[in-house]
Write a protein that holds these residues in place. Structure first.
Motif, PDB file in Angstrom:
ATOM      1  N   GLU A  30      -3.989 -51.660  72.321  1.00 35.07           N
ATOM      2  CA  GLU A  30      -3.894 -52.698  71.286  1.00 35.07           C
ATOM      3  C   GLU A  30      -4.835 -53.860  71.556  1.00 35.07           C
ATOM      4  OE1 GLU A  30       0.837 -51.651  70.581  1.00 35.07           O
ATOM      5  OE2 GLU A  30       0.272 -53.521  71.574  1.00 35.07           O
ATOM      6  N   ASN A  31      -4.897 -54.287  72.807  1.00 33.70           N
ATOM      7  CA  ASN A  31      -5.750 -55.441  73.122  1.00 33.70           C
ATOM      8  C   ASN A  31      -7.218 -55.139  72.888  1.00 33.70           C
ATOM      9  OD1 ASN A  31      -3.461 -56.786  73.859  1.00 33.70           O
ATOM     10  ND2 ASN A  31      -3.706 -56.437  76.060  1.00 33.70           N
ATOM     11  N   VAL A  32      -7.636 -53.956  73.295  1.00 30.57           N
ATOM     12  CA  VAL A  32      -9.052 -53.603  73.092  1.00 30.57           C
ATOM     13  C   VAL A  32      -9.352 -53.505  71.596  1.00 30.57           C
ATOM     14  CG1 VAL A  32     -10.845 -51.882  73.552  1.00 30.57           C
ATOM     15  CG2 VAL A  32      -9.212 -52.467  75.343  1.00 30.57           C
ATOM     16  N   ALA A  33      -8.397 -53.004  70.821  1.00 30.58           N
ATOM     17  CA  ALA A  33      -8.602 -52.931  69.364  1.00 30.58           C
ATOM     18  C   ALA A  33      -8.843 -54.333  68.807  1.00 30.58           C
ATOM     19  CB  ALA A  33      -7.396 -52.287  68.685  1.00 30.58           C
ATOM     20  N   ARG A  34      -7.999 -55.270  69.195  1.00 27.53           N
ATOM     21  CA  ARG A  34      -8.162 -56.646  68.694  1.00 27.53           C
ATOM     22  C   ARG A  34      -9.534 -57.192  69.067  1.00 27.53           C
ATOM     23  NH1 ARG A  34      -3.259 -58.384  67.061  1.00 27.53           N
ATOM     24  NH2 ARG A  34      -1.457 -57.312  67.970  1.00 27.53           N
ATOM     25  N   TYR A 112      -4.608 -53.296  61.185  1.00 24.79           N
ATOM     26  CA  TYR A 112      -3.155 -53.350  61.358  1.00 24.79           C
ATOM     27  C   TYR A 112      -2.788 -52.429  62.501  1.00 24.79           C
ATOM     28  CZ  TYR A 112      -3.519 -48.896  58.915  1.00 24.79           C
ATOM     29  OH  TYR A 112      -3.897 -47.628  58.563  1.00 24.79           O
ATOM     30  N   MET A 113      -1.624 -52.645  63.064  1.00 24.38           N
ATOM     31  CA  MET A 113      -1.110 -51.716  64.068  1.00 24.38           C
ATOM     32  C   MET A 113       0.409 -51.689  63.966  1.00 24.38           C
ATOM     33  SD  MET A 113      -2.215 -53.854  67.503  1.00 24.38           S
ATOM     34  CE  MET A 113      -3.971 -53.781  67.217  1.00 24.38           C
ATOM     35  N   GLY A 114       0.961 -50.504  64.139  1.00 22.88           N
ATOM     36  CA  GLY A 114       2.418 -50.447  64.070  1.00 22.88           C
ATOM     37  C   GLY A 114       2.920 -49.052  63.784  1.00 22.88           C
ATOM     38  N   PRO A 115       4.253 -48.933  63.688  1.00 24.41           N
ATOM     39  CA  PRO A 115       4.864 -47.617  63.528  1.00 24.41           C
ATOM     40  C   PRO A 115       4.712 -47.055  62.112  1.00 24.41           C
ATOM     41  CG  PRO A 115       6.542 -49.319  63.491  1.00 24.41           C
ATOM     42  CD  PRO A 115       5.251 -50.003  63.814  1.00 24.41           C
ATOM     43  N   MET A 116       4.590 -45.744  62.046  1.00 21.46           N
ATOM     44  CA  MET A 116       4.564 -45.001  60.787  1.00 21.46           C
ATOM     45  C   MET A 116       5.653 -43.927  60.908  1.00 21.46           C
ATOM     46  SD  MET A 116       2.028 -46.396  59.233  1.00 21.46           S
ATOM     47  CE  MET A 116       0.923 -47.668  59.847  1.00 21.46           C
ATOM     48  N   PHE A 117       6.117 -43.430  59.772  1.00 18.23           N
ATOM     49  CA  PHE A 117       7.244 -42.497  59.797  1.00 18.23           C
ATOM     50  C   PHE A 117       6.953 -41.286  58.928  1.00 18.23           C
ATOM     51  CE2 PHE A 117       8.469 -46.802  60.519  1.00 18.23           C
ATOM     52  CZ  PHE A 117       9.344 -46.739  61.589  1.00 18.23           C
ATOM     53  N   ARG A 118       7.024 -40.119  59.538  1.00 18.56           N
ATOM     54  CA  ARG A 118       6.850 -38.886  58.751  1.00 18.56           C
ATOM     55  C   ARG A 118       7.835 -37.852  59.264  1.00 18.56           C
ATOM     56  NH1 ARG A 118       0.217 -38.225  58.603  1.00 18.56           N
ATOM     57  NH2 ARG A 118      -0.200 -40.398  58.031  1.00 18.56           N
ATOM     58  N   TYR A 119       8.511 -37.212  58.333  1.00 21.74           N
ATOM     59  CA  TYR A 119       9.484 -36.195  58.725  1.00 21.74           C
ATOM     60  C   TYR A 119       8.729 -34.903  58.989  1.00 21.74           C
ATOM     61  CZ  TYR A 119      13.997 -33.958  58.974  1.00 21.74           C
ATOM     62  OH  TYR A 119      15.106 -33.297  59.420  1.00 21.74           O
ATOM     63  N   GLN A 129       8.499 -40.832  64.356  1.00 21.71           N
ATOM     64  CA  GLN A 129       7.970 -42.195  64.381  1.00 21.71           C
ATOM     65  C   GLN A 129       6.771 -42.158  65.299  1.00 21.71           C
ATOM     66  OE1 GLN A 129      10.467 -45.675  65.115  1.00 21.71           O
ATOM     67  NE2 GLN A 129       8.752 -46.741  66.065  1.00 21.71           N
ATOM     68  N   PHE A 130       5.623 -42.490  64.756  1.00 17.86           N
ATOM     69  CA  PHE A 130       4.424 -42.563  65.580  1.00 17.86           C
ATOM     70  C   PHE A 130       3.712 -43.857  65.235  1.00 17.86           C
ATOM     71  CE2 PHE A 130       1.173 -41.462  62.380  1.00 17.86           C
ATOM     72  CZ  PHE A 130       1.981 -40.981  61.366  1.00 17.86           C
ATOM     73  N   HIS A 131       2.610 -44.120  65.905  1.00 19.54           N
ATOM     74  CA  HIS A 131       1.969 -45.417  65.724  1.00 19.54           C
ATOM     75  C   HIS A 131       0.500 -45.262  65.370  1.00 19.54           C
ATOM     76  CE1 HIS A 131       5.618 -46.128  67.912  1.00 19.54           C
ATOM     77  NE2 HIS A 131       5.578 -47.373  67.514  1.00 19.54           N
ATOM     78  N   GLN A 132       0.075 -46.093  64.496  1.00 18.70           N
ATOM     79  CA  GLN A 132      -1.341 -46.076  64.137  1.00 18.70           C
ATOM     80  C   GLN A 132      -1.930 -47.471  64.286  1.00 18.70           C
ATOM     81  OE1 GLN A 132      -1.576 -44.501  60.121  1.00 18.70           O
ATOM     82  NE2 GLN A 132      -1.905 -42.431  60.888  1.00 18.70           N
ATOM     83  N   ILE A 133      -3.206 -47.478  64.634  1.00 18.39           N
ATOM     84  CA  ILE A 133      -4.018 -48.682  64.515  1.00 18.39           C
ATOM     85  C   ILE A 133      -5.051 -48.339  63.466  1.00 18.39           C
ATOM     86  CG2 ILE A 133      -5.598 -50.252  65.677  1.00 18.39           C
ATOM     87  CD1 ILE A 133      -4.175 -49.663  68.287  1.00 18.39           C
ATOM     88  N   GLY A 134      -5.114 -49.126  62.418  1.00 22.60           N
ATOM     89  CA  GLY A 134      -6.024 -48.781  61.330  1.00 22.60           C
ATOM     90  C   GLY A 134      -6.832 -49.970  60.874  1.00 22.60           C
TER      91      GLY A 134
END
Ligand code: ATP
Ligand code: MG
Length: 428
Positions: A30-34, A112-119, A129-134
């Motif tokens: 996350e820090n490197v992304a920022r 953005y960064m945070g959780p996403m949800f797909r069944y 529940q997984f996480h994306q940085i986009g």
């Protein structure tokens, strides 16, 4: 693995805790992304995790896996249909329009960064529940922006230590040229219908490009000689794709054109891309993205070209953990104390070291033996132990021990903080 019966509550399937020390890998990602994204002009945006279901159905497309079978959708107490976000782009586009961000100078760039949800069916690299940085970039249609964005993604992945990545790119055309390709593809598929899976038969009549994205081996086989979308691009799309390839070459980014890569979301136009890692096995895509020049308009905003990507944080974390140490920050010092007075004194000293940014811990039980305290400091991997008992207090000193080599000495209590923050911090 046998389940421990004493554990009464567990996470739902496909959902996981991220514990230390692994969490330090996440923080790094996350820090490197920022850091990297900000020098390209990206600013953080934090859309909500729930949206009206409609937003994703319209945005991602009804004929997609996500909308057909992967969304977490429920009715709220007022009977409105709500969905836990399965991806980030639709929300960012909604926010861009809702807050009239198109009135600001273009391009407007967000991450953005945070959780996403797909069944989904949980497996390695695939969770519910997984996480994306986009990132999303609005307002420019030049392929220079496509190249810049892909190059930024490469720089980012490089900066967090990934190697052996391959970029696959494609162009899936635009409103002008895609219908023509669709016809060609339908012609091709019509003779292969017997070989297609039931999902693909439905896709065949409603969204035939999706068939190229199917993971079923028979479908992959059946579509082997399918016409390539890149052969049917209109002049503008051809020029866009040609320039993109040239710019990528100029930037030194190696890529492979994969005309089968249509991506699993309907909003893409022209450029699509994926970043694959050879070290990941079946779920080998670490990032994916593309252009979506019509989506802002389709959502009711002014015509606004746009492009973005999302990286899968779990997959990045796996790659990093397989190579690097996952050590979190190291404990600087542990105050071992004997007796009430010494323990009280240690509280003050610990607080002063923490004020100076050092992580220190202390013993809270004045009656504990020195031996047990040293054992604990060792387990916590403290660099130093500071020893303070009644005797030291009397003499006005504090003893210290360097845990690496066992070196011991003492220092006057009144000099302690200055001594520690001066000499020791520099050497450690
Ligand atoms: P896949 O083909 O692996 O299903 P996708 O096309 O559904 O990927 P996108 O929606 O483009 O993926 O998401 C971008 C990235 O997010 C993927 O490349 C991947 O790294 C990650 N990702 C997607 N779905 C999951 C999931 N269920 N669990 C973990 N990571 C995921
Ligand atoms: Mg998927």
């Amino acid at each position: 693995m046998r389940k421990d019966k004493r554990v009464k509550y567990r996470t739902p399937k496909g959902v996981q805790d991220i514990l230390p020390p692994e969490v330090s890998v996440w923080q790094k990602i996350e820090n490197v992304a920022r850091r990297v994204f900000s020098v390209y002009g990206y600013q953080e945006i934090r859309p909500p995790i729930i949206e009206f279901t409609e937003l994703f159905v319209r945005g991602i497309g009804e004929e997609t896996d996500i909308v057909e079978k992967e969304m977490y959708t429920f009715q709220d107490r007022a009977g409105r249909s709500i969905t836990l976000r399965p991806e980030g782009t639709a929300s960012v586009v909604r926010a861009y329009i809702q807050h009239h961000l198109y009135n600001l100078p273009s391009p407007q760039r967000f991450y953005y960064m945070g959780p996403m949800f797909r069944y989904e069916r949980p497996q390695k690299g695939r969770y519910r529940q997984f996480h994306q940085i986009g990132v999303e970039c609005f307002g420019e249609d030049t392929p220079r922006v496509d190249a810049e964005l892909m190059h930024m993604l490469f720089r980012y992945l490089e900066a967090i230590g990934l190697r052996d990545l391959s970029f696959e790119i494609n162009s899936i055309g635009c409103r002008q040229c895609r219908p023509r390709y669709r016809e060609k593809l339908l012609q091709f598929l019509s003779s292969k219908r017997e070989q297609l899976c039931t999902d693909c038969l439905r896709r065949y009549s409603r969204n035939p490009l999706r068939v190229l994205d199917c993971k079923v081996p028979e479908c992959i086989e059946a579509t082997k000689g399918a016409p390539a979308v890149t052969e049917y691009l209109c002049a503008n799309c051809q020029e866009h794709f040609g320039s993109l390839k040239r710019y990528l070459e100029q930037l030194g980014l190696t890529f492979r054109v994969n005309p089968r890569m249509v991506r699993g979301l309907d909003y893409y136009t022209r450029t699509t891309f994926e970043v694959l890692s050879s070290e990941l096995g079946a779920q080998n895509a670490v990032a994916a993205g593309g252009r979506y020049d019509d989506l802002v308009e389709e959502f009711g905003g002014p015509p606004t070209p746009a492009i973005g990507f999302a990286v899968g944080v779990e997959r990045l974390a796996t790659l990093i953990m397989e190579r690097a140490d996952t050590e979190g920050p190291r404990l600087f010092g542990y105050f071992a104390t004997l007796g009430e007075r010494a323990t009280e004194e240690a509280m003050g000293l610990a607080s002063r070291l923490r004020d100076r940014g050092l992580w220190v811990e202390m013993n809270y039980r004045p009656e504990a033996s020195l031996k047990s305290q040293l054992r604990k400091a060792n387990r916590m991997k403290a660099m130093y132990v500071f020893i303070l008992g009644e005797e030291e207090i009397q003499k006005g000193v504090i003893r210290y021990k360097r845990m690496d080599d066992g070196f011991q000495s003492e220092v006057k209590l009144s000099d302690f903080v200055a001594f520690i923050t001066g000499s020791m911090v520099q050497e450690s």
